[in-house]
Design a protein around this motif. Structure first.
Motif, short mmCIF file in Angstrom:
data_model
loop_
_atom_site.label_atom_id
_atom_site.label_comp_id
_atom_site.label_asym_id
_atom_site.label_seq_id
_atom_site.Cartn_x
_atom_site.Cartn_y
_atom_site.Cartn_z
N VAL A 13 40.16 36.81 37.75
CA VAL A 13 40.57 36.52 39.12
C VAL A 13 39.61 35.48 39.70
CG1 VAL A 13 40.91 37.43 41.45
CG2 VAL A 13 41.52 38.83 39.46
N VAL A 15 38.10 34.07 43.02
CA VAL A 15 37.91 34.47 44.42
C VAL A 15 37.24 33.33 45.18
CG1 VAL A 15 36.92 36.17 45.99
CG2 VAL A 15 37.61 36.86 43.68
N VAL A 117 45.25 34.66 38.77
CA VAL A 117 45.33 35.15 40.14
C VAL A 117 44.24 34.47 40.98
CG1 VAL A 117 45.08 37.15 41.65
CG2 VAL A 117 46.28 37.37 39.47
N THR A 119 42.62 34.48 44.86
CA THR A 119 42.58 35.18 46.14
C THR A 119 41.41 34.65 46.95
OG1 THR A 119 42.60 37.36 47.22
CG2 THR A 119 41.15 37.09 45.31
#
Length: 286
Positions: A13, A15, A117, A119
């Motif tokens: 992920v 971030v 992903v 985020t």
């Protein structure tokens, strides 16, 4: 759909974490948690990261690498490889949100392309903070980032947005603030309302509001700190009659304020409600 879901579940992920633009107390609560648990932290300035983690009382357990304008292209594939290996990669810049006039866009684009992903830890933003305290309309705005350093390029960029009715937000270096304001006064008009916001959320925060000409005079004494400039959008132009003389005069007026002929023709055609080609042929036939 099924294949991309499987790929995403096997990756890490990315971030994007907002960092304080002034006071460390502005840091979002999640930032400390993400710093402490990330497998890899990519920072615009590792020394500033060290100061930030010290102020937050956080120990970074993952690897730390630099990620700044000079190495962004070369470092992006390395970070992407870590993401594809399943790691949680935290991206932080010196202040504010990554990729907003800071490194990050290339990595986000690469991550999205590989179904990683992405985020964010939302938080401080000089753009929104300056807009909110400027006293200027906030219902529609456009962020223009840093203006070009060269006078000619800067004037052309400003001419491109001179007729934009949205509130405009710019970043600027303190030593170029006076020149930027003077260029805005020249292109937008000396009476255009604006605000210069400097050192936002810091001890010496200052917001100067007034017409551009007044702000140019204020900046002549020198400006220090991080600067964000907010400028009111252009007043909506009145409709233009579609007779030839009115169309020619309207194009000439826009060119006189800095618009390119192409942009002036397009704007006049819009306001007069006629095809651009008609205005083009009219102008070039004279």
């Amino acid at each position: 759909m099924g294949d991309s879901t499987v790929v995403a579940s096997r990756t890490g992920v990315l971030v994007l974490a907002a960092t304080p633009i002034g006071r460390v107390a502005d840091a979002p609560p999640r930032l400390a948690e993400e710093l402490a648990t990330a497998d890899l932290v990519a920072a615009e300035d590792t020394r500033r990261l060290k100061r930030l983690t010290s102020d937050l009382g956080v120990t970074v357990t993952g690897r730390v690498v630099s990620y700044f304008e000079g190495n962004e292209s070369a470092r992006t594939p390395v970070l992407l490889e870590a993401l594809l290996a399943g790691e949680r990669v935290l991206l932080v810049t010196d202040a504010g949100m990554p990729s907003v006039s800071d490194p990050g866009y290339r990595l986000v684009a690469a991550a999205v392309e590989h179904d990683v992903v992405v985020t964010a830890v939302p938080g401080p933003s000089a753009v929104l903070t300056a807009l909110a305290v400027s006293g200027l309309p906030v219902d529609r705005f456009c962020f223009e980032g840093f203006l070009p350093r060269k006078a000619g390029e800067r004037a052309r960029r400003l001419a491109d947005v001179a007729a934009d009715p949205r509130t405009l937000v710019f970043f600027e270096a303190p030593h170029r603030t006076e020149a930027a304001l003077a260029a805005m006064a020249e292109v937008f008009g000396a009476d255009r309302p604006a605000a210069v916001c400097r050192e936002l959320t810091k001890t010496h925060e200052e917001v100067r509001r007034g017409p551009l000409a007044e702000l140019v005079a204020w900046a002549a004494d020198g400006v220090r700190g991080e600067v964000t400039i907010v400028v009111q959008g252009a007043e909506p132009r009145a409709a233009i009659d579609d007779d030839p003389d009115s169309l020619r005069a309207a194009v000439a007026d826009l060119e006189a304020t800095g618009s390119t002929r192409k942009d002036a023709i397009a704007e006049v055609a819009r306001l007069a409600g006629v095809p651009k080609r008609d205005v083009y042929h009219l102008i070039h036939a004279t």
